[in-house]
Design an enzyme around this catalytic site. Structure first.
Site, PDB file in Angstrom:
ATOM      1  N   ALA A  66       0.937  -1.071  -0.113  1.00  9.38           N
ATOM      2  CA  ALA A  66       0.116   0.032  -0.071  1.00  9.38           C
ATOM      3  C   ALA A  66       1.079   1.225  -0.091  1.00  9.38           C
ATOM      4  O   ALA A  66       2.020   1.072   0.429  1.00  9.38           O
ATOM      5  CB  ALA A  66      -0.931   0.001   1.112  1.00  9.38           C
ATOM      6  N   GLY A 112       0.387  -5.007   0.750  1.00 12.35           N
ATOM      7  CA  GLY A 112      -0.978  -4.980  -0.007  1.00 12.35           C
ATOM      8  C   GLY A 112      -0.458  -5.748  -1.175  1.00 12.35           C
ATOM      9  O   GLY A 112      -1.507  -6.137  -1.838  1.00 12.35           O
ATOM     10  N   GLU A 115      -0.846  -9.096  -0.222  1.00 14.52           N
ATOM     11  CA  GLU A 115      -2.307  -9.233  -0.195  1.00 14.52           C
ATOM     12  C   GLU A 115      -3.111  -9.491  -1.453  1.00 14.52           C
ATOM     13  O   GLU A 115      -4.079 -10.172  -1.669  1.00 14.52           O
ATOM     14  CB  GLU A 115      -2.809  -8.187   0.521  1.00 14.52           C
ATOM     15  CG  GLU A 115      -2.364  -8.285   2.184  1.00 14.52           C
ATOM     16  CD  GLU A 115      -2.621  -7.159   3.243  1.00 14.52           C
ATOM     17  OE1 GLU A 115      -2.224  -6.180   2.657  1.00 14.52           O
ATOM     18  OE2 GLU A 115      -3.164  -7.464   4.163  1.00 14.52           O
ATOM     19  N   GLU A 135       4.217  -5.151   7.367  1.00 13.32           N
ATOM     20  CA  GLU A 135       3.545  -4.084   8.307  1.00 13.32           C
ATOM     21  C   GLU A 135       3.971  -3.956   9.585  1.00 13.32           C
ATOM     22  O   GLU A 135       4.052  -2.784  10.188  1.00 13.32           O
ATOM     23  CB  GLU A 135       1.907  -4.399   8.104  1.00 13.32           C
ATOM     24  CG  GLU A 135       1.448  -4.164   6.841  1.00 13.32           C
ATOM     25  CD  GLU A 135       1.538  -5.332   5.909  1.00 13.32           C
ATOM     26  OE1 GLU A 135       2.001  -6.275   5.946  1.00 13.32           O
ATOM     27  OE2 GLU A 135       0.633  -5.393   4.914  1.00 13.32           O
TER      28      GLU A 135
HETATM   29  N1  COA Z   1       4.727   3.068  -0.548  1.00 11.45           N
HETATM   30  C1  COA Z   1       4.855   4.271  -0.862  1.00 11.45           C
HETATM   31  N2  COA Z   1       6.111   4.430  -1.973  1.00 11.45           N
HETATM   32  C2  COA Z   1       6.915   3.376  -2.053  1.00 11.45           C
HETATM   33  C3  COA Z   1       6.646   2.263  -1.455  1.00 11.45           C
HETATM   34  C4  COA Z   1       5.353   1.944  -0.815  1.00 11.45           C
HETATM   35  N3  COA Z   1       4.936   0.963  -0.225  1.00 11.45           N
HETATM   36  N4  COA Z   1       7.399   1.115  -1.925  1.00 11.45           N
HETATM   37  C5  COA Z   1       8.353   1.769  -2.463  1.00 11.45           C
HETATM   38  N5  COA Z   1       8.027   3.101  -2.768  1.00 11.45           N
HETATM   39  C6  COA Z   1       8.824   4.076  -3.346  1.00 11.45           C
HETATM   40  C7  COA Z   1       9.904   4.513  -2.694  1.00 11.45           C
HETATM   41  O1  COA Z   1       9.446   5.495  -1.744  1.00 11.45           O
HETATM   42  C8  COA Z   1      10.742   5.259  -3.746  1.00 11.45           C
HETATM   43  O2  COA Z   1      10.319   6.342  -4.294  1.00 11.45           O
HETATM   44  P1  COA Z   1      11.018   7.772  -4.165  1.00 11.45           P
HETATM   45  O3  COA Z   1      12.170   7.368  -5.476  1.00 11.45           O
HETATM   46  O4  COA Z   1      10.391   9.009  -4.695  1.00 11.45           O
HETATM   47  O5  COA Z   1      11.856   7.948  -2.843  1.00 11.45           O
HETATM   48  C9  COA Z   1      10.394   4.220  -4.903  1.00 11.45           C
HETATM   49  O6  COA Z   1       9.121   3.608  -4.633  1.00 11.45           O
HETATM   50  C10 COA Z   1      11.385   3.213  -4.978  1.00 11.45           C
HETATM   51  O7  COA Z   1      11.582   2.565  -3.670  1.00 11.45           O
HETATM   52  P2  COA Z   1      12.904   2.409  -3.001  1.00 11.45           P
HETATM   53  O8  COA Z   1      12.722   2.348  -1.512  1.00 11.45           O
HETATM   54  O9  COA Z   1      14.036   3.387  -3.657  1.00 11.45           O
HETATM   55  O10 COA Z   1      13.754   1.015  -3.869  1.00 11.45           O
HETATM   56  P3  COA Z   1      14.726  -0.020  -3.131  1.00 11.45           P
HETATM   57  O11 COA Z   1      15.067  -0.961  -4.225  1.00 11.45           O
HETATM   58  O12 COA Z   1      15.657   0.700  -2.266  1.00 11.45           O
HETATM   59  O13 COA Z   1      13.904  -0.864  -1.845  1.00 11.45           O
HETATM   60  C11 COA Z   1      11.738  -2.229  -1.294  1.00 11.45           C
HETATM   61  C12 COA Z   1      12.699  -1.679  -2.441  1.00 11.45           C
HETATM   62  C13 COA Z   1      10.574  -2.812  -1.762  1.00 11.45           C
HETATM   63  C14 COA Z   1      12.531  -2.927  -0.338  1.00 11.45           C
HETATM   64  C15 COA Z   1      11.405  -0.778  -0.490  1.00 11.45           C
HETATM   65  O14 COA Z   1      10.892   0.148  -1.561  1.00 11.45           O
HETATM   66  C16 COA Z   1      10.424  -1.028   0.723  1.00 11.45           C
HETATM   67  O15 COA Z   1      10.725  -1.475   1.581  1.00 11.45           O
HETATM   68  N6  COA Z   1       9.033  -0.693   0.460  1.00 11.45           N
HETATM   69  C17 COA Z   1       8.199  -0.625   1.268  1.00 11.45           C
HETATM   70  C18 COA Z   1       7.634  -2.247   1.295  1.00 11.45           C
HETATM   71  C19 COA Z   1       6.573  -2.194   2.566  1.00 11.45           C
HETATM   72  O16 COA Z   1       6.859  -1.779   3.814  1.00 11.45           O
HETATM   73  N7  COA Z   1       5.480  -2.377   2.236  1.00 11.45           N
HETATM   74  C20 COA Z   1       4.285  -2.688   3.101  1.00 11.45           C
HETATM   75  C21 COA Z   1       3.613  -1.400   3.115  1.00 11.45           C
HETATM   76  S1  COA Z   1       2.162  -1.436   4.218  1.00 11.45           S
END
Ligand code: COA
Length: 260
Positions: A66, A112, A115, A135
């Site tokens: 999400a 999400g 999910e 989460e």
């Molecule tokens: N919500 C909003 N933005 C998200 C996102 C999310 N769940 N997951 C990734 N993004 C965005 C990042 O903020 C980043 O945006 P920016 O370039 O404007 O800063 C972009 O997507 C790329 O992500 P980034 O974190 O730089 O890539 P990465 O390769 O370093 O890491 C992940 C990849 C998936 C490990 C990491 O993005 C992450 O942990 N995301 C969140 C996962 C999460 O907790 N999901 C559950 C949400 S309830």
């Protein structure tokens, strides 16, 4: 219909929906959830669509969760509404569609995203895919059905560990857990999903939607799976597809199902 955050393509009875926010790793903001509702509804109502594939654009992510930026300031009431509304318009909606939905997990499927994949009828992953429900690392729990569907799919102990650690598992571990049905190199993912979907399109769509209802009934409070199976089984006898399927078998020819 055109969408801001989705690409939708239909061919040979298969509609492929691609979530297209690659710069945000296809994170599910509210607009995307709303568009997904509309796209799934349109595909399900389209008599030419016999199977749906959902995937993410780019090589990195199916859906990275999400959109955290949208709910970081929410209070209890808004958080409750977020989960309730999302479950209703997307996650439960997809699970209960009469058209089969395959998740093609092409990279990260987190929160999400996992999910959504779990709300689909089954899942195929590319070998670079990583799955998890992170989460609790954000101080919240899965709210789009994840605590329930992960437990159904992988069992309570594995679900508890994945949820409590907020860790990710790779595609092969997910295969061993039964969370995904197949793992293939990324460049073969959509071809394999198409092949499976094509097999589905050759069968009776009325029978398939009856099977979805019967299988789902096992997981629905207040519904008896065996009883639902009896009712759905009986209903099949009133369809033209049943007459066609049985006649074709007895006449040693290929069935031509019309889905009614
Ligand atoms: N919500 C909003 N933005 C998200 C996102 C999310 N769940 N997951 C990734 N993004 C965005 C990042 O903020 C980043 O945006 P920016 O370039 O404007 O800063 C972009 O997507 C790329 O992500 P980034 O974190 O730089 O890539 P990465 O390769 O370093 O890491 C992940 C990849 C998936 C490990 C990491 O993005 C992450 O942990 N995301 C969140 C996962 C999460 O907790 N999901 C559950 C949400 S309830």
């Amino acid at each position: 219909m055109s969408y801001t955050n989705l690409l939708v393509y239909s061919e040979n009875g298969i509609t492929t929906i691609t979530i297209n926010r690659p710069k945000k790793l296809n994170a599910l903001n509210q607009d995307t959830i709303q568009e997904l509702h509309l796209a799934f509804k349109a595909a399900d109502n389209d008599n030419n669509t016999k199977a749906i594939i959902i995937t993410g654009s780019g090589e990195k992510a199916f859906v990275a969760g999400a959109d955290i930026s949208e709910f970081a300031d929410f209070d209890v009431e808004e958080g409750t509404h977020l989960a309730a509304n999302g479950q209703k318009i997307l996650f439960d909606f997809v699970e209960n569609l009469s058209t089969p939905v395959i998740a093609a997990i092409n990279g990260f499927a987190l929160g999400g995203g996992l999910e959504l994949a779990m709300a689909c009828h089954f899942r195929v992953a590319s070998d670079n895919a990583k799955m998890g429900l992170p989460e609790v690392s954000l101080g919240v729990i899965p709210g789009y059905g994840g605590t329930q569907r992960l437990t159904q799919l992988v069992g309570k102990g594995r679900a508890m560990e994945m949820i409590m650690t907020a860790g990710m598992i790779d595609a092969n571990k997910a295969l061993g857990y039964g969370l995904v049905n197949h793992v293939v190199p990324q460049n073969e993912l959509l071809d394999l999903c198409d092949t499976i979907a094509t097999k589905i399109t050759r069968n009776s769509s009325t029978a398939i939607s009856a099977a979805i209802k019967a299988v789902n009934a096992n997981f629905k409070e207040g519904l008896n799976g065996y009883q639902t199976e009896i009712i759905e089984f009986g209903n099949c006898f009133g369809t033209n597809d049943f007459k066609e399927g049985t006649s074709a078998f007895l006449e040693k020819r290929k069935a031509n199902f019309l889905g009614n």
